[in-house]
Write an enzyme that holds these catalytic residues in place. Structure first.
Site, PDB file in Angstrom:
ATOM      1  N   THR A  15      15.458  -6.280  -4.778  1.00 32.98           N
ATOM      2  CA  THR A  15      16.904  -6.134  -4.150  1.00 32.98           C
ATOM      3  C   THR A  15      17.814  -7.600  -4.523  1.00 32.98           C
ATOM      4  OG1 THR A  15      16.203  -4.766  -2.551  1.00 32.98           O
ATOM      5  CG2 THR A  15      18.360  -5.611  -2.090  1.00 32.98           C
ATOM      6  N   ASP A  59      10.679  -2.882 -10.068  1.00 36.80           N
ATOM      7  CA  ASP A  59      10.672  -2.585  -8.689  1.00 36.80           C
ATOM      8  C   ASP A  59       9.663  -2.588  -7.964  1.00 36.80           C
ATOM      9  OD1 ASP A  59      10.438  -0.655  -6.360  1.00 36.80           O
ATOM     10  OD2 ASP A  59      12.510  -0.060  -6.903  1.00 36.80           O
ATOM     11  N   SER A  60       9.340  -3.299  -6.954  1.00 35.87           N
ATOM     12  CA  SER A  60       8.150  -3.579  -6.266  1.00 35.87           C
ATOM     13  C   SER A  60       7.323  -2.647  -5.982  1.00 35.87           C
ATOM     14  CB  SER A  60       8.437  -4.470  -4.973  1.00 35.87           C
ATOM     15  OG  SER A  60       8.897  -3.740  -3.821  1.00 35.87           O
ATOM     16  N   SER A  61       7.840  -1.225  -5.988  1.00 35.69           N
ATOM     17  CA  SER A  61       6.862  -0.171  -5.725  1.00 35.69           C
ATOM     18  C   SER A  61       6.013   0.098  -6.876  1.00 35.69           C
ATOM     19  CB  SER A  61       7.846   1.143  -5.353  1.00 35.69           C
ATOM     20  OG  SER A  61       8.528   0.963  -4.270  1.00 35.69           O
ATOM     21  N   ASP A  92       8.849  -4.940  -0.652  1.00 37.91           N
ATOM     22  CA  ASP A  92       8.008  -3.738  -0.179  1.00 37.91           C
ATOM     23  C   ASP A  92       6.418  -4.035  -0.512  1.00 37.91           C
ATOM     24  OD1 ASP A  92       9.900  -2.170   0.567  1.00 37.91           O
ATOM     25  OD2 ASP A  92       9.855  -0.624  -0.921  1.00 37.91           O
ATOM     26  N   THR A 278      -9.294  -3.993  10.425  1.00 35.71           N
ATOM     27  CA  THR A 278      -8.659  -3.404  11.358  1.00 35.71           C
ATOM     28  C   THR A 278      -7.419  -2.778  11.275  1.00 35.71           C
ATOM     29  OG1 THR A 278      -7.748  -3.548  13.974  1.00 35.71           O
ATOM     30  CG2 THR A 278      -7.906  -5.451  12.598  1.00 35.71           C
ATOM     31  N   GLN A 279      -7.060  -1.585  11.613  1.00 38.64           N
ATOM     32  CA  GLN A 279      -6.027  -0.817  11.558  1.00 38.64           C
ATOM     33  C   GLN A 279      -4.653  -1.530  12.348  1.00 38.64           C
ATOM     34  OE1 GLN A 279      -6.223   3.203  12.447  1.00 38.64           O
ATOM     35  NE2 GLN A 279      -7.843   3.474  11.076  1.00 38.64           N
ATOM     36  N   CYS A 280      -5.228  -2.347  13.377  1.00 39.46           N
ATOM     37  CA  CYS A 280      -4.210  -2.998  14.219  1.00 39.46           C
ATOM     38  C   CYS A 280      -3.508  -4.201  13.322  1.00 39.46           C
ATOM     39  CB  CYS A 280      -4.890  -3.764  15.427  1.00 39.46           C
ATOM     40  SG  CYS A 280      -5.698  -2.631  16.476  1.00 39.46           S
TER      41      CYS A 280
END
Length: 345
Positions: A15, A59-61, A92, A278-280
């Protein structure tokens, strides 16, 4: 008299490099040679700026390890000509790319600052100007003729972070990134304030080494309540799989059902490296703290400690690409290489 720092601006896409065509309302890629027209304030910075754009902005994706190598090679080829580098990148996947570059560059003695924006450079309320101006200022900041920063960083909305500690947390706010387990290296207010005690210094005078072999035969497996044996089997039995980032609960906990542990055991036996993160968004893996992680620890699963998922993926790709002997892999992964995690107590 101190020489004026030379900064190379590398536009990869995203962007920040867009301007709005006010007739059509569509966004189009910005010509960086006309940077001064859009941001005349850059003239006031104490540095000389050159710019390079990728032939086709990404595009960063669509960012991937091949593109990471292209960015690394641009910096490597220009390393001796410039005092600092600012990489403009879509937000992203910026944490992934910047984490990867932190591992790819060994013995770095110059700043590589990633930045981007949530709004295009030509927008009235854009955050692009401040992010870009301050990133250039940070990349050119020197003390006693040496750069203050000599690591890969990410600057966004008044904060400079160690790149491999960052995660993107917001798609809406200007404050898009955070560093959950490590403080900001600098903050931009009325003055630019560096937290010098946190900044990594390249103590050795060794030559820059750039690693370009990144292994992409890896998987990210997020554990969730009710995950089935079939799903885990299909991931762990993927052809050519070399490594897995296992996203577990809390401080590194996962189901301790026999079928689950057996699948992991078999994968490790086949030579697949499995890293527990960890997912945290904040906190650390502490294997063995609860019964549900004792089995993981016992079977040789690697502790990701307080590393982010983005950084763990980059580190896994890098270390697998380095062809490290299997018996040394665990201890090397669990060691801090670029400030990406706390060393084990």
């Amino acid at each position: 008299m101190a020489k004026t720092p030379q900064i190379l601006l590398i536009y990869t896409g995203g962007t920040i490099g867009m301007v709005k065509d006010y007739k059509t309302g569509a966004l189009k890629t910005f010509n960086f040679d006309k940077l001064l027209k859009h941001i005349p304030e850059i003239n006031h910075l104490n540095c000389t700026i050159s710019s390079i754009s990728l032939d086709k902005p990404i595009d960063s994706s669509n960012m991937n390890p091949k593109n990471w190598v292209i960015i690394a090679e641009i910096i490597e080829e220009n390393y001796n000509k410039y005092d600092g580098f600012v990489v403009l990148h879509g937000s992203d996947t910026m944490s992934y790319t910047s984490s990867a570059l932190s591992f790819m560059f060994e013995n770095l003695s110059k700043p590589i600052i990633f930045t981007g924006s949530q709004l295009p450079i030509g927008d009235l309320r854009t955050d692009a100007k401040e992010n870009l101006i301050t990133s250039i200022e940070i990349a050119s900041a020197q003390e006693n003729g040496k750069p203050i920063i000599s690591e890969v960083c990410l600057y966004f909305e008044y904060k400079l972070y160690r790149a491999n500690r960052t995660i993107k947390i917001n798609a809406e706010h200007f404050e898009a990134f955070t560093s959950p387990n490590f403080p900001a290296l600098a903050e931009s207010g009325v003055h630019l304030k560096f937290n010098k005690q946190l900044i990594q210094r390249s103590a050795n005078k060794k030559q820059l080494k750039v690693s370009k072999n990144l292994a992409t035969d890896i998987a990210l497996l997020k554990i969730f309540p009710g995950i089935t044996k079939t799903v885990i089997e299909s991931v762990l039995n993927s052809e050519g799989l070399k490594g897995v980032i296992l996203e577990t609960y809390g401080s590194g906990n996962a189901p301790n059902e026999k079928w689950f542990i057996d699948l992991l055991k078999n994968a490790i036996h086949k030579g697949i490296q499995i890293v527990n993160v960890t997912q945290c968004s904040g906190g650390s893996v502490i294997m063995g703290q609860y019964e549900t992680s004792i089995e993981l620890e016992k079977n040789g699963i690697i502790s990701g400690n307080d590393i982010t998922t983005e950084s763990a993926l980059a580190k896994l790709m890098y270390l697998l690409g380095e062809k490290i002997p299997k018996n040394k892999f665990k201890s090397i992964f669990e060691t801090q290489l670029r400030g990406e995690m706390n060393n084990k107590e």
